[in-house]
Design an enzyme around this catalytic site. Structure first.
Site, short mmCIF file in Angstrom:
data_model
loop_
_atom_site.label_atom_id
_atom_site.label_comp_id
_atom_site.label_asym_id
_atom_site.label_seq_id
_atom_site.Cartn_x
_atom_site.Cartn_y
_atom_site.Cartn_z
N HIS A 1 0.83 -1.21 0.00
CA HIS A 1 0.00 0.00 0.00
C HIS A 1 0.87 1.26 0.00
O HIS A 1 2.05 1.24 0.35
CB HIS A 1 -0.94 0.01 1.21
CG HIS A 1 -0.24 0.08 2.53
ND1 HIS A 1 0.34 1.24 3.01
CD2 HIS A 1 -0.01 -0.86 3.47
CE1 HIS A 1 0.89 1.02 4.18
NE2 HIS A 1 0.69 -0.27 4.49
N GLU B 1 -1.90 -7.04 8.19
CA GLU B 1 -0.50 -6.86 8.60
C GLU B 1 -0.20 -7.65 9.87
O GLU B 1 -1.10 -8.01 10.63
CB GLU B 1 -0.21 -5.36 8.80
CG GLU B 1 1.21 -5.01 9.20
CD GLU B 1 2.30 -5.48 8.23
OE1 GLU B 1 2.43 -6.70 8.01
OE2 GLU B 1 3.04 -4.61 7.74
#
Length: 195
Positions: free
Chosen positions: A9, A79
């Site tokens: 990202h 994550e």
């Protein structure tokens, strides 16, 4: 056999400052949005048998800004759970634990039920993702949009390495990396590519 493309990202305030960010779903910075938009030329014109994103907004928004459609959110692409080290930099952790290393020690449990994860636990999630995309890779390319540490662990596992060896693969925000095959074995074909 298709290629496995990995997109980290775009930049957030904490990725810029080096703060560990898992549960805290920060938005992309203006620079992070530009990074995400700049990925479009690298991905346009490719067809994907499957596109998965982390469920976190910074990954989903990156996929949208890169012009990707049809992405499915996959909880295993979340994550690394840093637990008590959420929002803390490695430098700050080393003040009280000078020998701490995420790649061997993992994240300790944190407050409010925020778990920490070991490298092996993150590796198990990465293995589940790789298992889920195996069929799609037989049909063509697969694209994953997620976060630095989970994608580094996933790379290690794809290459047949232990999760802790993800430390070898520094991954920048707003980049595309490509895992391919050579003589039937997984290899890194591109890493940290920007438009």
């Amino acid at each position: 056999m298709g290629d496995l493309l990995l997109v980290r990202h775009g930049e957030t305030e904490w990725s810029r400052s080096g703060q560990h960010t898992s549960f805290t779903d920060l938005p992309l910075t203006p620079n992070g949005e530009e990074q995400a938009k700049s990925l479009a030329p690298l991905l346009t014109g490719r067809s994907f048998a499957q596109i998965l994103t982390s469920p976190l907004g910074r990954a989903v928004h990156t996929a949208e800004l890169a012009g990707l459609t049809g992405a499915v959110r996959d909880a295993d692409l979340h994550e690394w759970y840093y637990g008590a080290y959420e929002g803390v930099t490695t430098e700050e952790i080393h003040r009280t634990r000078p020998d701490w290393d995420l790649w061997t020690d993992g994240g300790p449990p944190g407050p409010d039920g925020k778990p920490g994860e070991s490298p092996e636990e993150v590796g198990e999630r990465a293995d589940r993702v790789l298992s889920r995309v195996a069929g799609a890779l037989a049909e063509g390319d697969v694209l994953l949009v997620a976060h630095g540490h989970i994608l580094r662990v996933l790379t290690a596992r794809r290459l047949g390495l232990p999760p802790s060896q993800g430390r070898l693969f520094r991954l920048e925000t707003g980049t595309v990396s490509r895992l391919s095959t050579e003589h039937g074995r997984p290899v890194i074909a591109e890493w940290n590519t920007r438009a």
